[in-house]
Design a protein around this motif. Sequence first.
Motif, PDB file in Angstrom:
ATOM      1  N   ALA A 179     -22.142  22.320  25.152  1.00 27.03           N
ATOM      2  CA  ALA A 179     -21.826  23.321  24.373  1.00 27.03           C
ATOM      3  C   ALA A 179     -22.327  24.553  24.982  1.00 27.03           C
ATOM      4  O   ALA A 179     -21.687  25.526  25.093  1.00 27.03           O
ATOM      5  CB  ALA A 179     -22.321  23.103  22.981  1.00 27.03           C
ATOM      6  N   ASP A 180     -23.766  24.534  25.504  1.00 24.06           N
ATOM      7  CA  ASP A 180     -24.210  25.546  26.226  1.00 24.06           C
ATOM      8  C   ASP A 180     -23.551  26.095  27.121  1.00 24.06           C
ATOM      9  O   ASP A 180     -23.343  27.320  27.620  1.00 24.06           O
ATOM     10  CB  ASP A 180     -25.604  25.007  26.704  1.00 24.06           C
ATOM     11  CG  ASP A 180     -26.406  26.470  27.001  1.00 24.06           C
ATOM     12  OD1 ASP A 180     -26.570  27.214  26.253  1.00 24.06           O
ATOM     13  OD2 ASP A 180     -27.016  26.257  28.289  1.00 24.06           O
ATOM     14  N   CYS A 192     -18.300  21.988  19.786  1.00 30.14           N
ATOM     15  CA  CYS A 192     -17.920  21.558  21.030  1.00 30.14           C
ATOM     16  C   CYS A 192     -17.676  19.940  20.963  1.00 30.14           C
ATOM     17  O   CYS A 192     -16.682  19.472  21.531  1.00 30.14           O
ATOM     18  CB  CYS A 192     -19.332  21.465  21.906  1.00 30.14           C
ATOM     19  SG  CYS A 192     -19.080  20.838  23.664  1.00 30.14           S
ATOM     20  N   ALA A 246     -25.108  18.984  23.290  1.00 36.56           N
ATOM     21  CA  ALA A 246     -25.949  20.331  23.343  1.00 36.56           C
ATOM     22  C   ALA A 246     -25.729  21.012  24.721  1.00 36.56           C
ATOM     23  O   ALA A 246     -25.342  22.020  24.835  1.00 36.56           O
ATOM     24  CB  ALA A 246     -27.425  20.041  22.989  1.00 36.56           C
ATOM     25  N   LEU A 301     -20.183  27.536  23.522  1.00 39.69           N
ATOM     26  CA  LEU A 301     -19.816  26.987  21.930  1.00 39.69           C
ATOM     27  C   LEU A 301     -21.215  26.444  21.447  1.00 39.69           C
ATOM     28  O   LEU A 301     -22.093  26.274  21.959  1.00 39.69           O
ATOM     29  CB  LEU A 301     -18.869  25.953  21.750  1.00 39.69           C
ATOM     30  CG  LEU A 301     -17.364  26.190  22.501  1.00 39.69           C
ATOM     31  CD1 LEU A 301     -16.556  24.771  22.489  1.00 39.69           C
ATOM     32  CD2 LEU A 301     -16.564  27.236  21.343  1.00 39.69           C
ATOM     33  N   SER A 302     -21.325  26.197  20.085  1.00 39.32           N
ATOM     34  CA  SER A 302     -22.245  25.674  19.286  1.00 39.32           C
ATOM     35  C   SER A 302     -21.987  24.309  19.230  1.00 39.32           C
ATOM     36  O   SER A 302     -20.655  23.769  19.832  1.00 39.32           O
ATOM     37  CB  SER A 302     -22.686  26.283  18.069  1.00 39.32           C
ATOM     38  OG  SER A 302     -21.269  26.042  17.308  1.00 39.32           O
ATOM     39  N   ALA A 303     -23.040  23.149  19.270  1.00 37.49           N
ATOM     40  CA  ALA A 303     -22.795  21.841  19.396  1.00 37.49           C
ATOM     41  C   ALA A 303     -21.539  21.149  18.511  1.00 37.49           C
ATOM     42  O   ALA A 303     -20.847  20.396  19.193  1.00 37.49           O
ATOM     43  CB  ALA A 303     -24.189  21.252  19.145  1.00 37.49           C
ATOM     44  N   SER A 304     -21.396  21.464  17.190  1.00 34.40           N
ATOM     45  CA  SER A 304     -20.610  20.611  16.486  1.00 34.40           C
ATOM     46  C   SER A 304     -18.989  21.033  16.890  1.00 34.40           C
ATOM     47  O   SER A 304     -18.251  20.357  16.783  1.00 34.40           O
ATOM     48  CB  SER A 304     -20.717  21.392  14.987  1.00 34.40           C
ATOM     49  OG  SER A 304     -19.902  20.831  14.225  1.00 34.40           O
TER      50      SER A 304
END
Length: 158
Positions: free
Chosen positions: A31-32, A41, A28, A36-39
């Motif tokens: 990704a931040d 990433c 998370a 990107l979003s977590a998935s």
Amino acid sequence: MKLMPRELDTKDRAILRHLLENGRLTTAELADRVGLSASPCWQRVRRLEADGFIDGYGARVDMELLGLRELAIVEVTLDRHDDETLEDFGQALADIPEVLEVYLTTGDYDYMIKVAVDGTRGYEEFLRSKLYKVKGIRHSRSSFVLRRLKSQQAFVPD
């Protein structure tokens, strides 16, 4: 033989840069930082691992706190340069815990070796009980590191 790597895009490069800086980032957090979003990433990180761009994770350890207060750089010339001698020498160095890095080089010396020791007495002990017991060494030259000005594992080119 390594295959030609795939091309990395700016997100992949950003992921690598952030992981080089802090390999303990959560998916998370990473990704931040890369937008990107977590998935997606997580999927990119797994692909970078599978493709060999990321070949491991580890901790940086303070060698001084472990009692290894000195770094020495040892340049070594071997008696012979056949495949068996090179292989045996490389394996012997890989088996010595104080040896942190080994490079086969061009120039006046065949190898450059980075060694962690506890002062000059620790270095003498390393030489006598370990390095000089390795067969095939013709000549060596040593230098002690006075101060580390930069240390990094890798960099990600643009």
